[in-house]
Scaffold this motif. Structure first.
Motif, PDB file in Angstrom:
ATOM      1  N   TYR A  46       0.842  -1.205   0.000  1.00 55.75           N
ATOM      2  CA  TYR A  46       0.000   0.000   0.000  1.00 55.75           C
ATOM      3  C   TYR A  46       0.875   1.253   0.000  1.00 55.75           C
ATOM      4  N   ARG A  51      -1.382   4.118  -1.922  1.00 54.08           N
ATOM      5  CA  ARG A  51      -2.797   3.747  -2.038  1.00 54.08           C
ATOM      6  C   ARG A  51      -3.424   3.676  -0.656  1.00 54.08           C
ATOM      7  N   SER A 139      -0.911   4.650  -7.272  1.00 49.67           N
ATOM      8  CA  SER A 139      -2.366   4.689  -7.321  1.00 49.67           C
ATOM      9  C   SER A 139      -2.855   5.894  -8.123  1.00 49.67           C
TER      10      SER A 139
END
Length: 192
Positions: A46, A51, A139
């Motif tokens: 992540y 993200r 992202s």
């Protein structure tokens, strides 16, 4: 499978088993992956992607037998749809088990896909666990169809970059279709 591919798989699996993060070719686009049962590794993915963790990621399994170990119930509709899908199909299941909490949606479901290419299937078998598979991009940016499309920021953030299929230019590669099948058999298309 070539000797180089086997060496690549062994190296990638070794990093994954140690809790590392890899960059690898998937059955769709190039992906960032880690052991789907390791919360710290999932959190790192992540972070690499910038993200938010409220947007759950997909995990790959090698085959139906592996899927059965990580999902409490596989609806019959899921198997039927997977058999007729013309491109890779990710299915969101209601009650997965053993996955890192960061891979679960707010309702407790998780997205899993039976890998459709030999490299990913072999990597999952070597890991013996589901493998996170999220596009190798920051992202909000376009998913990389080929290795040359991946940013240096992503390449330098992972612990291992697979050598397999780096020269291929997959201009038509795109993410998998995603559907959710609830226990009651209700099907919802998330990404066509």
């Amino acid at each position: 499978m070539t000797k180089e591919t086997i060496t690549d798989l062994e190296s990638a699996a070794d990093i994954l088993k140690k809790g590392g993060v890899i960059l690898y070719p998937t059955d769709t686009v190039w992906g960032i992956g880690c052991d789907a049962t390791r919360p710290e590794a999932v959190a790192r993915v992540y972070s690499i992607k910038h993200r938010v963790d409220s947007k759950a990621m997909i995990s790959l399994v090698s085959d139906v037998a592996m899927l059965e170990r990580w999902v409490n119930e596989i609806p019959e509709a899921a198997m039927q749809l997977a058999k007729v899908a013309v491109r890779p199909l990710t299915i969101i299941y209601d009650r997965p088990r053993g996955l890192a909490p960061g891979l679960l949606a707010p309702d407790g479901s998780a997205a899993l896909r039976i890998a459709s290419d030999e490299f990913c299937q072999s990597l999952c078998r070597r890991l013996r666990r589901p493998l996170v598979s999220t596009s190798a991009n920051i992202s909000g940016e376009p998913a990389p169809a080929c290795f040359a499309d991946i940013s240096e920021e992503i390449k330098s953030a992972v612990d291992y970059v697979a050598t397999s299929r780096r020269q291929q230019s997959e201009s038509g590669a795109r993410p998998s279709s995603v559907i959710k099948i609830s226990d009651g058999g209700v099907i919802k298309i998330i990404r066509p």
